[in-house]
Design a protein around this motif. Structure first.
Motif, PDB file in Angstrom:
ATOM      1  N   CYS A 243       0.921  -1.444   0.023  1.00  9.62           N
ATOM      2  CA  CYS A 243       0.062  -0.260   0.309  1.00  9.62           C
ATOM      3  C   CYS A 243       0.992   0.876   0.234  1.00  9.62           C
ATOM      4  O   CYS A 243       0.300   2.211  -0.080  1.00  9.62           O
ATOM      5  CB  CYS A 243      -1.068  -0.154   0.972  1.00  9.62           C
ATOM      6  SG  CYS A 243      -1.599  -1.604   0.831  1.00  9.62           S
ATOM      7  N   THR A 244       2.244   1.295   0.076  1.00  5.71           N
ATOM      8  CA  THR A 244       3.025   2.453   0.030  1.00  5.71           C
ATOM      9  C   THR A 244       2.971   3.657  -0.679  1.00  5.71           C
ATOM     10  O   THR A 244       2.716   4.219  -1.027  1.00  5.71           O
ATOM     11  CB  THR A 244       4.345   2.473   0.985  1.00  5.71           C
ATOM     12  OG1 THR A 244       4.504   1.219   0.408  1.00  5.71           O
ATOM     13  CG2 THR A 244       4.051   1.801   2.359  1.00  5.71           C
ATOM     14  N   ALA A 245       3.053   3.081  -1.919  1.00  8.53           N
ATOM     15  CA  ALA A 245       2.990   3.547  -3.135  1.00  8.53           C
ATOM     16  C   ALA A 245       1.252   4.151  -3.134  1.00  8.53           C
ATOM     17  O   ALA A 245       1.882   5.480  -3.487  1.00  8.53           O
ATOM     18  CB  ALA A 245       3.437   2.451  -4.009  1.00  8.53           C
ATOM     19  N   GLY A 295       7.435   3.259  -9.704  1.00 14.91           N
ATOM     20  CA  GLY A 295       8.253   2.317 -10.104  1.00 14.91           C
ATOM     21  C   GLY A 295       9.168   1.928  -9.179  1.00 14.91           C
ATOM     22  O   GLY A 295      10.002   0.955  -9.337  1.00 14.91           O
ATOM     23  N   VAL A 296       9.423   2.838  -8.486  1.00 12.06           N
ATOM     24  CA  VAL A 296      10.272   1.978  -7.025  1.00 12.06           C
ATOM     25  C   VAL A 296      10.069   1.017  -6.159  1.00 12.06           C
ATOM     26  O   VAL A 296      10.627  -0.533  -5.557  1.00 12.06           O
ATOM     27  CB  VAL A 296      10.939   2.931  -5.774  1.00 12.06           C
ATOM     28  CG1 VAL A 296      11.651   2.422  -4.867  1.00 12.06           C
ATOM     29  CG2 VAL A 296      12.323   4.291  -6.836  1.00 12.06           C
ATOM     30  N   LYS A 297       8.724   1.189  -5.571  1.00 11.86           N
ATOM     31  CA  LYS A 297       7.965   0.340  -5.098  1.00 11.86           C
ATOM     32  C   LYS A 297       7.220  -0.677  -5.440  1.00 11.86           C
ATOM     33  O   LYS A 297       7.134  -1.833  -4.305  1.00 11.86           O
ATOM     34  CB  LYS A 297       6.757   1.514  -4.748  1.00 11.86           C
ATOM     35  CG  LYS A 297       7.217   2.840  -3.430  1.00 11.86           C
ATOM     36  CD  LYS A 297       7.984   1.940  -2.381  1.00 11.86           C
ATOM     37  CE  LYS A 297       8.492   3.152  -0.896  1.00 11.86           C
ATOM     38  NZ  LYS A 297       9.150   2.650  -0.276  1.00 11.86           N
ATOM     39  N   THR A 298       7.056  -1.141  -6.982  1.00 13.70           N
ATOM     40  CA  THR A 298       6.474  -1.746  -7.558  1.00 13.70           C
ATOM     41  C   THR A 298       7.259  -2.740  -8.139  1.00 13.70           C
ATOM     42  O   THR A 298       7.531  -2.281  -9.417  1.00 13.70           O
ATOM     43  CB  THR A 298       5.199  -1.510  -8.844  1.00 13.70           C
ATOM     44  OG1 THR A 298       4.579  -0.177  -8.620  1.00 13.70           O
ATOM     45  CG2 THR A 298       4.183  -2.485  -9.262  1.00 13.70           C
ATOM     46  N   LYS A 299       7.017  -4.194  -8.122  1.00 14.27           N
ATOM     47  CA  LYS A 299       8.594  -4.701  -7.912  1.00 14.27           C
ATOM     48  C   LYS A 299       8.248  -5.338  -9.719  1.00 14.27           C
ATOM     49  O   LYS A 299       9.508  -5.125 -10.077  1.00 14.27           O
ATOM     50  CB  LYS A 299       8.937  -5.346  -6.826  1.00 14.27           C
ATOM     51  CG  LYS A 299       9.959  -6.945  -7.511  1.00 14.27           C
ATOM     52  CD  LYS A 299       9.936  -8.130  -6.073  1.00 14.27           C
ATOM     53  CE  LYS A 299      11.284  -9.019  -6.676  1.00 14.27           C
ATOM     54  NZ  LYS A 299      11.332  -9.532  -8.131  1.00 14.27           N
ATOM     55  N   GLU A 300       7.468  -6.016  -9.592  1.00 15.87           N
ATOM     56  CA  GLU A 300       7.181  -6.396 -11.257  1.00 15.87           C
ATOM     57  C   GLU A 300       7.621  -5.306 -12.275  1.00 15.87           C
ATOM     58  O   GLU A 300       8.394  -5.162 -12.915  1.00 15.87           O
ATOM     59  CB  GLU A 300       6.030  -7.053 -11.344  1.00 15.87           C
ATOM     60  CG  GLU A 300       5.635  -7.785 -10.395  1.00 15.87           C
ATOM     61  CD  GLU A 300       4.144  -8.666 -11.068  1.00 15.87           C
ATOM     62  OE1 GLU A 300       3.581  -8.508 -11.036  1.00 15.87           O
ATOM     63  OE2 GLU A 300       4.452 -10.015 -11.912  1.00 15.87           O
TER      64      GLU A 300
END
Length: 323
Positions: A243-245, A295-300
């Motif tokens: 949820c952080t993003a 882009g940073v928080k979503t790994k895929e």
């Protein structure tokens, strides 16, 4: 004489002044403005390109990211090019039709952006609280329908604004002390009664912002309740990290939106140039930062973007021939 009075009261053009009091600094202000705009375009277009090219990213969450990117491109593009024309070329004139069109698209994209943030909160709720049913509750088709509902809601709420502005008389005052035409900045230069404009604008903003924030708060309340029922601290961290993003994007978007909305009506003590600069930051900062946040928080997405960069860089190096 009747024709003269009509044009006198209803101008065919307005004059956008840019940032009153800082005219001498327009060129300097345009440097970060144009830089932020270009970076935001590149960031959001990159998100659209990577998600569009990668079949594995054709999922509801990434479809929502694409919708968010489109609204951010639309919001900034409806405003920044004209502002740069004012700063660079002193092209301050804008037709009545152009001004009303800018008002419509600016507020429509902004309101649609808020609706997508609500849908993203619902997406996180389903992913955390009903993970086994996620694929059946939130399909790409369902997400697309929710996006269209958000767009339709925005159009229905915003369409009366340019219609209300078009009925106002403007007498001798065709000068708008702003870098762009929004509903209240145009209404304030009218010599007529703008009570209806103020009331409608405030009610529309209040209903949408309060409704959207309430739905987001409800989603996160249910998420927190579900997470606290899990005994594993590792599971807590994993759930909240998803949820952080979204939370970061909301913390960037809503405070600036609320400030811009409220200062138009209750910010008489705030200097005009401060309000205008912050209004432009509201247009630019979320589109600038959101692609980097996701882009940073979503790994895929981060991994796929890294793969594309690794593919492009060797191509660029092999194209360089020794002198």
């Amino acid at each position: 004489m009747a024709t003269f009075n009509y044009t006198h009261l209803n101008p065919t053009t307005f004059v956008l002044m840019g940032i009153p009091g800082l005219e001498g600094a327009h060129i300097w202000i345009s440097i970060p403005l144009s830089t932020f705009y270009i970076i935001s375009l590149l960031g959001n277009v990159t998100v659209l390109f990577v998600v569009g090219k990668e079949q594995t990213l054709h999922q509801p969450m990434y479809l929502l990211l694409c919708m968010l990117a489109l609204t951010e491109i639309g919001t900034s593009t409806s405003v920044i090019p004209k502002a740069l024309c004012i700063f660079w070329f002193n092209l301050k004139d804008i037709t009545m039709g152009g001004c009303l069109t800018q008002t419509f698209f600016l507020h429509t994209f902004s309101m649609t952006h808020s609706a997508i943030l609500v849908t993203m909160a619902f997406d996180r709720y389903v992913a955390i609280c009903n993970p086994l049913r996620y694929a059946t509750i939130l399909t790409n088709t369902q997400v697309a329908k929710l996006g269209l509902v958000g767009l339709l809601r925005a159009v229905l709420f915003i369409l009366p604004m340019p219609l209300l502005l078009s009925r106002l008389p403007f007498c001798d005052n065709h000068i708008i002390p702003h870098t762009y035409c929004d509903h209240m900045s145009v209404a304030k230069v009218s010599c007529g009664n703008i009570t209806l404009n103020k009331t409608y604008g405030l009610v529309a903003a209040f209903i949408v912002i309060v409704l959207d924030l309430t739905l987001i708060a409800l989603s996160y309340g249910l998420i927190i309740r579900a997470v606290l029922r899990i005994s594993s601290k590792k599971a807590h961290l994993k759930a909240f990290s998803t949820c952080t993003a979204h939370i970061s994007v909301m913390l960037i978007s809503y405070p600036l939106l609320l400030f811009s909305t409220l200062t138009h009506r209750f910010g008489q003590g705030i200097s005009p140039h401060v309000h205008i600069i912050l209004a432009n930051l509201y247009i630019l900062v979320p589109p600038l930062l959101n692609p980097f946040i996701y882009g940073v928080k979503t790994k895929e997405l981060h991994d796929k973007l890294g793969q594309y960069i690794c593919r492009v860089l060797p191509l660029g190096i092999t194209d360089i021939k020794p002198g």
